[in-house]
Design a protein around this motif. Structure first.
Motif, mmCIF file in Angstrom:
data_model
loop_
_atom_site.group_PDB
_atom_site.id
_atom_site.type_symbol
_atom_site.label_atom_id
_atom_site.label_comp_id
_atom_site.label_asym_id
_atom_site.label_seq_id
_atom_site.Cartn_x
_atom_site.Cartn_y
_atom_site.Cartn_z
ATOM 1 N N PRO A 226 -114.364 25.261 6.232
ATOM 2 C CA PRO A 226 -114.087 24.699 4.904
ATOM 3 C C PRO A 226 -114.304 25.665 3.761
ATOM 4 C CG PRO A 226 -115.268 23.110 6.253
ATOM 5 C CD PRO A 226 -115.240 24.390 7.033
ATOM 6 N N ASP A 227 -115.252 26.609 3.916
ATOM 7 C CA ASP A 227 -115.591 27.490 2.805
ATOM 8 C C ASP A 227 -115.277 28.960 3.052
ATOM 9 O OD1 ASP A 227 -117.454 27.732 4.772
ATOM 10 O OD2 ASP A 227 -119.206 27.533 3.486
ATOM 11 N N LYS A 228 -114.639 29.279 4.173
ATOM 12 C CA LYS A 228 -114.357 30.685 4.453
ATOM 13 C C LYS A 228 -113.480 30.805 5.691
ATOM 14 C CE LYS A 228 -118.536 31.241 7.294
ATOM 15 N NZ LYS A 228 -119.805 31.963 7.475
ATOM 16 N N ARG A 229 -112.883 31.975 5.843
ATOM 17 C CA ARG A 229 -112.267 32.369 7.111
ATOM 18 C C ARG A 229 -113.283 33.262 7.802
ATOM 19 N NH1 ARG A 229 -107.831 31.776 9.850
ATOM 20 N NH2 ARG A 229 -106.956 33.395 11.178
ATOM 21 N N ALA A 230 -113.636 32.899 9.015
ATOM 22 C CA ALA A 230 -114.782 33.511 9.670
ATOM 23 C C ALA A 230 -114.391 34.209 10.963
ATOM 24 C CB ALA A 230 -115.839 32.451 9.966
#
Length: 243
Positions: A226-230
């Motif tokens: 939800p808060d980043k591409r990891a």
């Protein structure tokens, strides 16, 4: 919001079932026994049995010290009344804040810590103490019981970690890699039902991804959180003596 890893070396940085191997983790099917009910707006988790000592993470406080090339290292669970000022100061370092997004007054960090300390034990915030000096912050968590499990093929007892290095002097000289390897091995040594240690650093944070690779993790996939591409990083029990 799940915390994101600041660089393990420039800013900061989370176990097959017994006998399991290191097969490809690109198959994104969730284990049905863990998630029988998934709604659009939330992940409903089935209560899981505790580990042998009655704790979901086999009590990281009791994992004992690790001997590293940098000296004796130990995880010490955070106590807000003792550690809030230190952890908050680290969170307000711009290099850390870029990825953890917890800059601000101490109340911001306190809320983040209390959410874990008042929970059921699936995430444990710890200071990393090297040679008697607190110098890093870890979050050890049950990746299979975390919303992260919606984004990769989780297995029971997968252990996750997040890391930040507190002091500028400890960054950029391999300290992060040393600590990541030490903590991953502590988890594998003390959690016999855990076959993999999982991490998901921000793909933009190339020093962090590099540190995980140097610590014996392997890159498995890119995942959208939800808060980043990891970068999904995995240290396998079956491969720990080879990487």
């Amino acid at each position: 919001m799940s915390p994101t890893d600041a660089s393990t070396d420039t800013g900061a940085g989370q176990v097959p079932l017994r006998g399991g191997g290191a097969e490809d983790t690109l198959d994104l099917r969730l284990p049905e026994e863990l998630f029988p009910l998934i709604r659009e707006d939330e992940l409903t988790l089935v209560p899981q049995p505790a580990d042998d000592d009655g704790h979901l993470l086999d009590t990281p406080a009791g994992w004992g010290p690790a001997t590293t090339p940098l000296g004796h290292f130990q995880l010490v669970p955070v106590r807000i009344e003792r550690d809030l000022g230190l952890v908050s100061r680290w969170m307000n370092d711009p290099a850390v804040a870029e990825f953890w997004e917890l800059a601000g007054p101490e109340s911001v960090t306190a809320g983040h810590l209390r959410a874990q300390l008042d929970g059921d034990g699936r995430s444990v915030p710890c200071l990393g103490v090297l040679g008697g000096t607190p110098m890093s912050y870890f979050e050890i968590y049950r990746a299979d019981l975390d919303p992260l499990a919606r984004h990769y093929p989780a297995r029971p007892h997968d252990t996750g970690m997040h890391l930040l290095i507190g002091g500028v002097a400890d960054r950029g000289r391999g300290v992060g890699s040393t600590l990541l390897r030490a903590v991953a091995d502590l988890a594998l040594d003390n959690r016999p039902r855990c076959a993999r240690v999982i991490a998901e650093p921000d793909l933009r944070n190339t020093p962090s991804v590099s540190a995980f690779l140097s610590a014996g993790f392997r890159f498995c996939a890119e995942i959208d959180l939800p808060d980043k591409r990891a970068a999904l990083m995995v240290r396998d029990r079956a491969l720990r003596n080879l990487l």
